[in-house]
Design an enzyme around this catalytic site. Structure first.
Site, mmCIF file in Angstrom:
data_model
loop_
_atom_site.group_PDB
_atom_site.id
_atom_site.type_symbol
_atom_site.label_atom_id
_atom_site.label_comp_id
_atom_site.label_asym_id
_atom_site.label_seq_id
_atom_site.Cartn_x
_atom_site.Cartn_y
_atom_site.Cartn_z
ATOM 1 N N SER A 144 0.727 -1.196 0.055
ATOM 2 C CA SER A 144 0.015 0.095 -0.067
ATOM 3 C C SER A 144 0.918 1.278 -0.021
ATOM 4 C CB SER A 144 -0.921 -0.147 1.347
ATOM 5 O OG SER A 144 -1.739 0.892 0.984
ATOM 6 N N ASP A 192 3.835 23.962 -0.520
ATOM 7 C CA ASP A 192 5.147 24.018 -0.830
ATOM 8 C C ASP A 192 5.942 22.319 -0.946
ATOM 9 O OD1 ASP A 192 5.227 23.748 1.812
ATOM 10 O OD2 ASP A 192 6.939 24.764 2.168
ATOM 11 N N HIS A 245 -7.470 -5.483 -0.834
ATOM 12 C CA HIS A 245 -6.256 -4.469 -0.889
ATOM 13 C C HIS A 245 -5.143 -5.366 0.473
ATOM 14 C CE1 HIS A 245 -4.080 -0.880 -0.725
ATOM 15 N NE2 HIS A 245 -3.810 -1.142 0.702
#
Length: 431
Positions: free
Chosen positions: A143, A356, A409
């Site tokens: 993951s 940023d 998953h």
């Protein structure tokens, strides 16, 4: 270092110091913990290294008992380092108790800006030099650990012998808005499949949400709300999650002298499932793992959910359709209802507004990749968009994919030895 034995393995606890800010190697340092695992009969042998990067962000490496699951397969030929990524597990912690040591919310947010995959990979490179003597190692990324592995391929491929990724091929350029815009329809499909399997749960879920909306109970300081209850949908991304959710819902109410109430046992189970006390970085940094390109994430999951009004719990409690659970989405209200997050609300706001974030991936370098890479892509993965994963697979030279609907998953956990066998065979061109 301390060593001890468990069934089939010898474990050694190792601690490393790394710069908080790798751009300032002479500045503040933090600790990263790793647990070395080697087969009991191979302790003194020269073995190649495999480093495991857990999913998340915000989770320490899995705590195995002996040579279980995929670890048993790995130690047949590797010396394994189970790494607690910075801020997790036994590494220098970052939570509501420790972050005030940094100062106020601004200082805390600046500190946490160093906890993304770019810093994790720099940690790995410093640690690799110490444990392998400079030899490249194999990375297994589950993951978010796969996101870190793709960053590794972008930033330091010389440190890699091979890369194995399970459910973790990120988009190289999608904004968080794109990620969640793709996610909500997948979540809705998972919920529909759950109600098809357990149709009785549709009424139960609606009744529970209505009760929570009216009574707003608390469990150990955690406020239980309809939106918080919806977040139990994260369970539907695992192979047995639908069944676990059903068992959780089946005994929600008890009869009392005052009528039907949610049982203490149910409320405690929901609190435990929804609490971020054990992994606060997941809530604080989850959307920042998609932050790049000069744009703020700005609570993307919350904003994008407005495009999918069927997820509004008030619609369900009013009888207009079933209650739709949500998935691995983080919202501002999490920082109001969860006592583990409440003191960090302003810090989270600053992270959400940050613009940023440096770029995480290098498309040109990935296009010239020479490291053997194999990735398990779980078809209709609830957490990672299949189309995004396949787009990235096509952009990484030589990357081989195994697209399967056999697992959800958590395929590495559920089918560990078989999944690891398949990926190893792929990077070795044995299949």
């Amino acid at each position: 270092m301390s060593s001890y034995r468990q069934p089939g393995v010898v474990l050694t606890d190792r601690r490393f110091t790394v710069p908080l800010d790798h751009a300032d190697p002479g500045g503040e340092r933090i600790e990263v913990f790793g647990r070395e695992a080697v087969a009991a009969g191979r302790v003194g042998q020269e073995l190649p290294w495999l480093v495991y990067l857990e999913g998340g962000p915000g989770f320490g490496a899995r705590r195995f008992v002996g040579a279980e699951a995929w670890l048993g397969r790995a130690v047949r030929e590797y010396r394994v380092l189970l790494l607690d990524q910075r801020g997790t597990g036994l590494s220098t912690p970052a939570n509501r108790q420790t972050l005030p040591l940094r100062g106020g919310p601004r200082e805390q947010a600046d500190y946490l800006a160093h906890f993304r995959s770019d810093s994790i990979v720099r940690d790995c490179e410093l640690i690799r030099a110490q444990v392998t003597g400079g030899a490249p190692w194999t990375v297994l990324g589950q993951s978010f650990g796969g996101f870190c592995a793709v960053r590794y391929l972008s930033a330091a491929p010389e440190g890699l012998k091979a890369v194995l990724i399970t459910g973790g091929l990120p988009s190289l350029d999608a904004h968080a808005d794109d990620v969640y815009r793709a996610a909500y329809p997948r979540i809705e499909r998972k919920v529909a499949a759950h109600y098809a399997r357990y149709p009785q749960d549709a009424e139960r879920a609606r009744d529970i949400a209505a009760y929570l909306a009216e009574h707003r109970p608390e469990s150990a300081g955690h406020r239980l709300t309809p939106q918080g209850f919806q977040s139990l949908g994260i369970m539907l991304g695992g192979g047995s999650g639908s069944h676990q959710l059903h068992y959780l819902l089946e005994n929600a109410f008890v009869r009392t002298p005052h009528g039907a109430e949610l049982s203490d046992a149910f409320q405690e189970a929901v609190r435990a499932a929804c609490s971020f006390a054990g992994h606060p970085l997941y809530a604080l940094l989850h959307e920042s793992i998609y932050g790049q390109g000069g744009r703020a994430t700005d609570w993307a999951a919350e904003r994008v959910r407005a495009e999918f009004p069927q997820f509004d719990p008030e619609r369900a409690t009013a009888g207009d359709g079933p209650l739709l659970f949500t998935g691995e989405t983080v919202h501002p209200w999490h920082f109001d209802v969860d006592p583990a997050l409440r003191p960090l609300r302003e810090t989270a706001e600053l992270l959400a507004r940050r613009t940023d974030w440096p770029a995480l991936y290098d498309p040109e370098r990935l296009a010239a990749n020479e490291v053997p890479v194999a990735a398990a892509v779980y078809h209709d993965d609830m957490y990672v968009d299949t189309a995004h994963s396949l787009g990235t697979a096509a952009a990484v030279r030589g990357l081989r994919t195994w697209v399967t609907n056999e697992f959800e998953h958590d395929g590495l956990r559920a089918g560990g030895p078989r999944v690891l066998d398949r990926l190893l065979a792929m990077v070795r061109d044995e299949i």
